[in-house]
Design an enzyme around this catalytic site. Structure first.
Site, mmCIF file in Angstrom:
data_model
loop_
_atom_site.group_PDB
_atom_site.id
_atom_site.type_symbol
_atom_site.label_atom_id
_atom_site.label_comp_id
_atom_site.label_asym_id
_atom_site.label_seq_id
_atom_site.Cartn_x
_atom_site.Cartn_y
_atom_site.Cartn_z
ATOM 1 N N LYS A 603 0.838 -1.210 0.000
ATOM 2 C CA LYS A 603 0.000 0.000 0.000
ATOM 3 C C LYS A 603 0.869 1.255 0.000
ATOM 4 C CE LYS A 603 -4.109 1.634 -0.214
ATOM 5 N NZ LYS A 603 -4.377 1.840 -1.643
HETATM 6 C C1 BG6 Z 1 2.147 2.060 -4.654
HETATM 7 C C2 BG6 Z 1 0.775 1.539 -4.923
HETATM 8 O O1 BG6 Z 1 2.722 1.229 -3.750
HETATM 9 O O2 BG6 Z 1 2.097 3.397 -4.126
HETATM 10 C C3 BG6 Z 1 0.031 2.510 -5.825
HETATM 11 O O3 BG6 Z 1 0.883 0.287 -5.556
HETATM 12 C C4 BG6 Z 1 0.010 3.872 -5.174
HETATM 13 O O4 BG6 Z 1 -1.277 2.049 -6.030
HETATM 14 C C5 BG6 Z 1 1.425 4.354 -4.911
HETATM 15 O O5 BG6 Z 1 -0.626 4.754 -6.042
HETATM 16 C C6 BG6 Z 1 1.489 5.681 -4.186
HETATM 17 O O6 BG6 Z 1 1.056 5.549 -2.854
HETATM 18 P P1 BG6 Z 1 0.723 6.785 -1.932
HETATM 19 O O7 BG6 Z 1 0.315 6.184 -0.625
HETATM 20 O O8 BG6 Z 1 1.968 7.610 -1.802
HETATM 21 O O9 BG6 Z 1 -0.366 7.535 -2.573
#
Ligand code: BG6
Length: 607
Positions: A603
């Site tokens: 995530k």
């Molecule tokens: C990645 C996810 O790990 O992080 C994506 O697979 C996500 O789906 C991206 O958009 C950015 O994450 P965050 O929490 O910085 O918005």
């Protein structure tokens, strides 16, 4: 935001165990604080901690709690970071009332200011706390029922809440404005929760509390009162059914599908979450900036890219959008005093974002954080932060948080444009009137596109690759759609700017190669898109078109057309994102992908 629950039971010794079970079963609704309140010897007793439910329930004395009446809460922070003071339940000045709320109160700051002036002492920064203080004023003068009604009519928002009062030690009052509340009973008492699954094993019969209703529950009775009319109304219990089969609470097969469907309710809340004072503060920082960067990774980067178009259109500002991971190499030299960086991250924890933020700060930049997760490193690193308020997101492929980010950024842009007079009040009002309709439009979009997306996934799942194509404001949606296919369906996909398709990518378009074209809502681009579809067909490709329901031409060009509601151009990214999320989801199902937990991804990418 989060989940509420509680019970009135005849065996006080089982209270700790019962609340523990409700909390665990609702733990996915909020990770930012957990608490319970009981009445013991005519006194309110609150036990809480800014921890997630699974840690909170380890407290030794929880199981030993003895009381006939108790409420509980898991919190997703939007107003006030995860902190003991902000954890619910929250009491009034006299410690006679405890309240657990789920949702958001839009007009809370006006009420809080008024109550503070009257001498009420607030212990938290939450919107929920105004409820206990309003009740403190109204119940002594109006009695329990009318005191709650008077409180209810002051509150504007999307919420449910539960109240216990030491002077009414046999009752819980539960109010539902716009949330899920399930009430159930067995021979030992009455139980309630935000998720039916949280009380399913405890009860024999249940009812769903409708909006604008109040339930007064005691150990062996439930009274439902229409809040508007102030009179009791009849209801029927329903037998509780076995839990629907599904890996995810609510019987959903995956969190991703649940989160796409939840977008409707949560968007309403996302619109109500950013507070004017912070929007205006962030807007004035932007208007005073000499240079603005927008950064993010993955889905957040795409949300930022959309906002970079809208900043130009609605605020007359020209920020540079750059992937957070690339920021250091591309932009850092330009960062100096007078630079503002808008850093977007659902988790608030992505290392690439935090690294860029920390380097930018060392060069003198001001940081505006846009995040769904308070108490995170991004929140602490930000000079001003805007919470997205879209509720916890569990599936790794981001869906509802993407929509929430767009909404938060649009609100920031409108505030900025209003402040620098690029927008006038009338124009802003007009945009807001469309913004407020979005939750309903999102619901309509899901209903309109779900079956067709499932049907078209049958054509996609055997392919090795596909393109998602668009231009203008929907070019970032093409990139986001392609990302969803990679994460969710393990299917290679590339987002391509429509004109750019002719400069190389087109060479792969043969043998039924799928090209998903998101029809732009720009007249000359529409004409060119029709031309492009004909070219794709001539090359032997399979055009799949996402377009608005007024488009009569597309159906003549392809049998694969997904229609979305007709919305003003600036809101087309919202309605176009949903069928792409659904297409990726159903294609992933057909390909046997793990959907919520793609291999090698998490995530938040924390390095
Ligand atoms: C990645 C996810 O790990 O992080 C994506 O697979 C996500 O789906 C991206 O958009 C950015 O994450 P965050 O929490 O910085 O918005």
């Amino acid at each position: 935001m989060g989940g509420i629950g509680g019970c009135v039971i005849n065996n006080p010794e089982t209270m700790g165990k019962t609340l523990r079970s409700i909390l665990i079963k609702q733990s996915h609704l909020g990770f930012d604080g957990t608490g319970i309140a009981i009445i013991k010897n005519s006194k309110i007793n609150i036990i809480k901690s800014p921890k997630r439910a699974k840690e909170f329930v380890q407290i030794d004395h929880l199981e030993k709690l003895s009381s006939n009446i108790g409420i509980c809460d898991v919190r997703h922070a939007t107003h006030g970071r995860p902190h003991l003071d902000n954890t619910q339940p929250l009491d009034d000045c006299n410690g006679e009332i405890a309240v657990a709320m789920e949702g958001v109160i839009w007009n809370y700051s006006i009420i809080r200011d008024r109550l503070s002036e009257k001498g009420h002492i607030f212990k938290s920064r939450t919107d929920a706390e105004i409820i206990s203080h309003l009740l403190e004023d109204y119940i002594p003068k109006n009695g329990l029922l009318d005191g709650i009604r008077k409180t209810y009519f002051e509150l504007d928002g999307s919420f449910s809440f539960a109240v216990i009062h030491s002077k009414y030690p046999d009752k819980i009052a539960i109010v539902n404005k716009d949330s899920n509340v399930y009430i159930g009973r067995n021979e030992n008492g009455i139980y309630f929760a935000t998720e039916i699954d949280a009380i399913r094993d405890l009860v024999l019969e249940f009812l769903k509390l409708n909006f604008d209703k109040l339930a007064l529950i005691t150990q062996d009775s439930v009274e439902i009162i229409d809040l508007k009319k102030g009179i009791p109304e009849s209801f029927e219990w329903q037998p509780i059914a076995e839990a629907p089969k599904g890996n995810v609470p609510g019987g959903w097969p995956h969190f991703m599908l649940r989160e796409i469907h939840e977008s409707t309710l949560w968007l309403k809340r996302a619109i109500m979450t950013p507070q004017k004072v912070y929007l205006d503060l962030a807007a004035s920082i932007l208007n005073d900036s000499k240079k603005i960067f927008i950064i993010g990774c993955g889905t957040s980067y795409h949300a930022g890219m959309i906002s970079s178009y809208i900043f130009r259109e609605l605020a007359g500002l020209s920020p540079t959008i750059i992937d957070a991971a690339e920021f250091t190499y591309y932009s850092l030299k330009e960062v100096k005093t007078g630079t503002t960086v808008i850093a977007i991250s659902q988790s608030g924890a992505s290392t690439d974002v935090l690294r860029a933020v920390s380097k930018a700060k060392l060069h003198g930049a001001i940081i505006i954080g846009v995040t769904n997760s308070l108490g995170t490193p991004l929140m602490f690193a930000s000079n001003v932060y805007l919470p997205i308020g879209i509720g916890p997101e569990r599936a790794v492929p981001a869906t509802k948080s993407f929509l929430g980010q767009i909404i938060a950024l649009y609100q920031l842009i409108i505030a900025t444009g209003l402040q620098n007079n690029f927008l006038n009040e009338k124009e802003a009002k007009e945009i807001f009137s469309h913004l407020y309709k979005l939750p309903r439009i999102v619901e309509e979009t899901i209903a309109m596109t779900q079956d067709k997306a499932r049907e078209i996934s049958e054509q996609l799942y055997k392919r090795n690759s596909l393109y998602v194509v668009s231009r203008g404001l929907n070019y970032p949606i093409a990139l986001e759609g392609a990302l969803k296919f990679k994460e969710t369906a393990y299917l290679h996909a590339e987002g391509v700017e429509a004109g750019e398709l002719r400069h190389g990518p087109k060479a792969l378009v043969y043998n039924n190669f799928p090209v998903i074209l998101i029809m732009p809502k720009i007249p000359d681009a529409v004409e060119d898109s029709y031309k492009l579809i004909s070219e794709i067909k001539q090359m032997g490709g399979n055009p799949i078109i996402i377009t608005n329901k007024g488009d009569k031409t597309s159906r003549k060009l392809s049998k694969n057309v997904i229609y979305v509601p007709n919305v003003p151009r600036i809101f087309t990214p919202i309605v176009n994102a949903i069928p792409l999320q659904l297409l990726a989801y159903y294609t992933g199902i057909k390909r046997g992908s793990p959907i919520d937990v793609p291999r090698g991804l998490s995530k938040a990418v924390i390095l």
